[in-house]
Design an enzyme around this catalytic site. Structure first.
Site, mmCIF file in Angstrom:
data_model
loop_
_atom_site.group_PDB
_atom_site.id
_atom_site.type_symbol
_atom_site.label_atom_id
_atom_site.label_comp_id
_atom_site.label_asym_id
_atom_site.label_seq_id
_atom_site.Cartn_x
_atom_site.Cartn_y
_atom_site.Cartn_z
ATOM 1 N N HIS A 1 29.446 41.107 54.805
ATOM 2 C CA HIS A 1 29.046 41.809 53.584
ATOM 3 C C HIS A 1 30.259 42.601 53.104
ATOM 4 O O HIS A 1 30.659 43.580 53.723
ATOM 5 C CB HIS A 1 27.872 42.734 53.924
ATOM 6 C CG HIS A 1 27.102 43.208 52.730
ATOM 7 N ND1 HIS A 1 26.367 42.366 51.922
ATOM 8 C CD2 HIS A 1 26.942 44.455 52.209
ATOM 9 C CE1 HIS A 1 25.783 43.067 50.955
ATOM 10 N NE2 HIS A 1 26.126 44.337 51.105
ATOM 11 N N LYS B 1 29.300 43.413 44.415
ATOM 12 C CA LYS B 1 30.162 44.457 44.939
ATOM 13 C C LYS B 1 31.599 44.110 44.565
ATOM 14 O O LYS B 1 32.133 43.085 45.023
ATOM 15 C CB LYS B 1 30.009 44.525 46.465
ATOM 16 C CG LYS B 1 28.678 45.118 46.903
ATOM 17 C CD LYS B 1 28.657 46.614 46.637
ATOM 18 C CE LYS B 1 27.512 47.303 47.355
ATOM 19 N NZ LYS B 1 27.557 48.768 47.154
ATOM 20 N N ASP C 1 25.987 56.900 41.741
ATOM 21 C CA ASP C 1 25.455 56.731 43.093
ATOM 22 C C ASP C 1 26.118 57.756 44.020
ATOM 23 O O ASP C 1 25.522 58.798 44.317
ATOM 24 C CB ASP C 1 25.671 55.292 43.587
ATOM 25 C CG ASP C 1 25.111 55.081 44.994
ATOM 26 O OD1 ASP C 1 24.470 56.004 45.528
ATOM 27 O OD2 ASP C 1 25.316 54.001 45.572
ATOM 28 N N LYS D 1 23.312 42.169 42.302
ATOM 29 C CA LYS D 1 24.362 43.180 42.220
ATOM 30 C C LYS D 1 25.612 42.633 42.887
ATOM 31 O O LYS D 1 25.537 42.070 43.983
ATOM 32 C CB LYS D 1 23.859 44.434 42.933
ATOM 33 C CG LYS D 1 24.887 45.496 43.237
ATOM 34 C CD LYS D 1 24.166 46.817 43.482
ATOM 35 C CE LYS D 1 24.790 47.636 44.574
ATOM 36 N NZ LYS D 1 24.110 48.937 44.739
ATOM 37 N N GLU E 1 16.845 48.510 45.458
ATOM 38 C CA GLU E 1 17.699 47.565 46.188
ATOM 39 C C GLU E 1 17.357 47.631 47.681
ATOM 40 O O GLU E 1 18.235 47.606 48.540
ATOM 41 C CB GLU E 1 19.178 47.894 45.953
ATOM 42 C CG GLU E 1 19.544 49.326 46.303
ATOM 43 C CD GLU E 1 21.026 49.668 46.128
ATOM 44 O OE1 GLU E 1 21.760 48.896 45.490
ATOM 45 O OE2 GLU E 1 21.444 50.731 46.634
ATOM 46 N N GLU F 1 27.763 50.427 38.212
ATOM 47 C CA GLU F 1 27.471 51.489 39.183
ATOM 48 C C GLU F 1 28.761 52.131 39.701
ATOM 49 O O GLU F 1 29.670 51.442 40.147
ATOM 50 C CB GLU F 1 26.673 50.880 40.349
ATOM 51 C CG GLU F 1 26.317 51.875 41.429
ATOM 52 C CD GLU F 1 25.363 51.289 42.476
ATOM 53 O OE1 GLU F 1 24.764 50.222 42.231
ATOM 54 O OE2 GLU F 1 25.235 51.908 43.550
ATOM 55 N N ASP G 1 28.681 47.042 41.308
ATOM 56 C CA ASP G 1 28.901 48.320 41.983
ATOM 57 C C ASP G 1 30.361 48.378 42.400
ATOM 58 O O ASP G 1 30.820 47.567 43.197
ATOM 59 C CB ASP G 1 27.989 48.432 43.212
ATOM 60 C CG ASP G 1 28.048 49.825 43.842
ATOM 61 O OD1 ASP G 1 28.819 50.681 43.346
ATOM 62 O OD2 ASP G 1 27.314 50.052 44.822
HETATM 63 MG MG LIG Z 1 26.262 52.067 45.281
#
Ligand SMILES: [Mg+2]
Length: 378
Positions: free
Chosen positions: A21, A168, A248, A166, A326, A223, A197
Site C-alpha cells: 500500500h 494516494k 485531514d 481514492k 473510507e 485531500e 490524497d
Molecule cells: Mg488522508
C-alpha cells in the site's frame, strides 16, 4: 451494584496486507494494531483498537508508544474506576495524560463496547443513535501501477463493492501523478468518483498547478494537498478552485475545525476517531465543521475490524455525512482477529446490530498474530 474496571491489556498485533500500500510517506506491507482488552468486575470485557499508518511515518504516535502509554500511565489510572461512566473515565485519562489521543480513543472504544454489552445496545445507541446503518465506503487504489489500479477499480465496480476510488499521490513527480490520476478517471468516467490524497506532500505553488490539471481531468476531491500548518495556503486553494479541498492531517480537534472554519481553509473535513481521541471528541469536531457548513467524511487510520467498526458506530450517529467513509481497513488486511468480520455489500459497510461493537474476538487468530506470542510464521 458498582461495576469497576479491573484490568486493561494492550496487545500489539501484526497483520499482513493483501498488497503493498503506497502512500506519499511510506509503503506498507503489513499493519500493526494495538488491541485493548478491558475487563470489568461484572465479567464483561470491552474491546478497543488504536492503529497508526506506517509506524511513525504518518503521524506522531507509534503502535509501540501507544502500548507503552496505556501500560504505564493510562491503564493504572483507570483501574478501580466506575466502568459504567465513560465520560468520568475519560476525564480521569485527561488528568494523567495530555495528548495521546490514539490510546485514549482505544480505551474509550473498550469502555463503550463494555457498556453497550452491559445494557444490550449498540455503541451507536450510546452516542445518540444511528441515523444510518449502511455507510458508503470508498477504496484506495495504491498499488502504484496505473493499469493494475484500473483493473482493480473495474473489478470492484463490477462486484458492487466500491464506486468511489481514492488515489494516494505525492510520492512521484507531479506530472507523473497527474497523468496516473487522469488515466484512471478517464477509464472509469462517470461510473465512479475519483478523489486524490496528497498527504501534505506539495507546496502551495506546486499544488495550485497540480489541482488545476486534476480539476480539468474531472477529479472529484483533493485531500490535504499541502502541509497541515499552512491553513492560509489551504484557504487560498479552497477559494481558487471549484473542486472541493478536504482537510485531514490539518484537523484533529474541535479547535482545529474552528480555525479551518474561520479561515475557510477547507470545504470538507476528514474525521477519524483515533486522531480525535475517541468517538465523543470526534462528534465535537464534526459539530464545528457541520455548523460552519463544511461537509463531513468518515476517515480511517487503516484500522482493523475493531477500530473500523468503532468508527462506523460514531459516523453512523452523525446527522450529516456528505462524503461517506473510507472504512475499508479490514478489506486491506489478509486476515482478521474477529470471528465475525464486517460485512461489505452494495458499495457500503453494514453497521453490526449486536450489543456494544457487535464483534467477537477470535482468540486463536489473536494468539497467532500477537507480536509477543509464540514464534511462528508471520
Ligand atoms: Mg488522508
Amino acid at each position: 451494584m458498582e461495576v469497576r474496571i479491573e484490568t486493561i491489556e494492550a496487545i500489539l498485533v501484526d497483520l499482513p496486507t493483501i498488497r503493498a500500500h503506497q502512500l506519499a510517506m511510506a509503503v506498507m506491507q503489513r499493519q500493526t494494531l494495538v488491541i485493548v482488552r478491558l475487563r470489568c468486575s461484572d465479567g464483561i470485557e470491552g474491546l478497543g483498537e488504536a492503529t497508526t499508518i506506517g509506524g511513525l511515518a504518518y503521524g506522531e504516535e507509534s503502535p509501540e508508544g501507544i502500548k507503552l502509554a496505556i501500560d504505564t500511565y493510562l491503564a493504572p489510572a483507570l483501574a478501580g474506576q466506575d466502568a459504567t461512566n465513560v465520560r468520568a473515565a475519560l476525564a480521569r485519562l485527561d488528568q494523567v495524560a495530555r495528548g495521546n489521543r490514539f490510546a485514549k480513543s482505544a480505551l474509550e472504544t473498550a469502555l463503550l463496547d463494555a457498556q453497550g454489552k452491559r445494557l444490550g445496545v449498540p455503541v451507536a445507541t450510546l452516542v445518540g443513535g444511528a441515523v444510518r446503518t449502511r455507510l458508503p465506503v470508498l477504496w484506495t487504489l495504491a498499488s502504484g501501477d496505473t493499469a493494475r489500479d484500473i483493473d482493480e477499480a473495474e473489478a470492484l465496480l463490477q462486484a458492487r463493492r466500491h464506486n468511489t476510488f481514492k488515489l494516494k499521490i505525492g510520492r512521484r513527480e507531479i506530472a507523473a501523478d497527474v497523468a496516473h490520476v487522469a488515466r484512471i478517471k478517464q477509464a472509469l468516467g462517470e461510473r465512479a468518483r475519483v478523489t486524490v490524497d496528497v498527504n501534505q506532500a506539495w507546496n502551495e505553488a506546486d499544488a495550485a498547478g497540480a489541482i488545476a490539471r486534476l480539476e480539468a481531468a474531472g477529479v472529484d476531491l483533493i485531500e490535504q494537498p499541502i502541509p497541515r500548518a499552512n491553513l492560509a495556503g489551504m484557504a487560498r486553494l479552497a477559494a481558487r478552485f471549484v473542486v472541493p479541498i478536504m482537510a485531514d492531517e490539518a484537523v484533529c480537534t474541535p479547535e482545529d475545525a474552528l480555525d479551518i472554519a474561520r479561515l475557510g481553509a477547507a470545504d470538507v473535513l476528514a474525521l477519524k476517531i483515533a486522531k480525535s481521541g475517541g468517538i465523543l471528541e470526534m462528534t465535537r469536531t464534526a459539530a464545528v465543521g457541520d455548523a460552519a457548513g463544511m461537509a463531513l467524511y468518515g476517515g480511517t487510520m487503516l484500522e482493523g475490524s475493531i477500530g473500523s467498526i468503532a468508527s462506523a458506530h460514531g459516523f453512523a450517529a452523525l446527522p450529516r455525512l456528505g462524503w461517506g467513509t473510507e472504512l475499508f481497513g479490514p478489506l486491506l488486511l489478509k486476515d482478521d482477529i474477529v470471528a465475525n468480520p464486517p460485512r461489505y455489500d452494495d458499495f457500503a459497510l453494514q453497521l453490526p446490530a449486536g450489543p456494544g461493537l457487535g464483534l467477537t474476538l477470535d482468540e486463536d487468530k489473536l494468539e497467532f498474530y500477537r507480536r509477543d506470542g509464540a514464534p511462528g510464521p508471520r
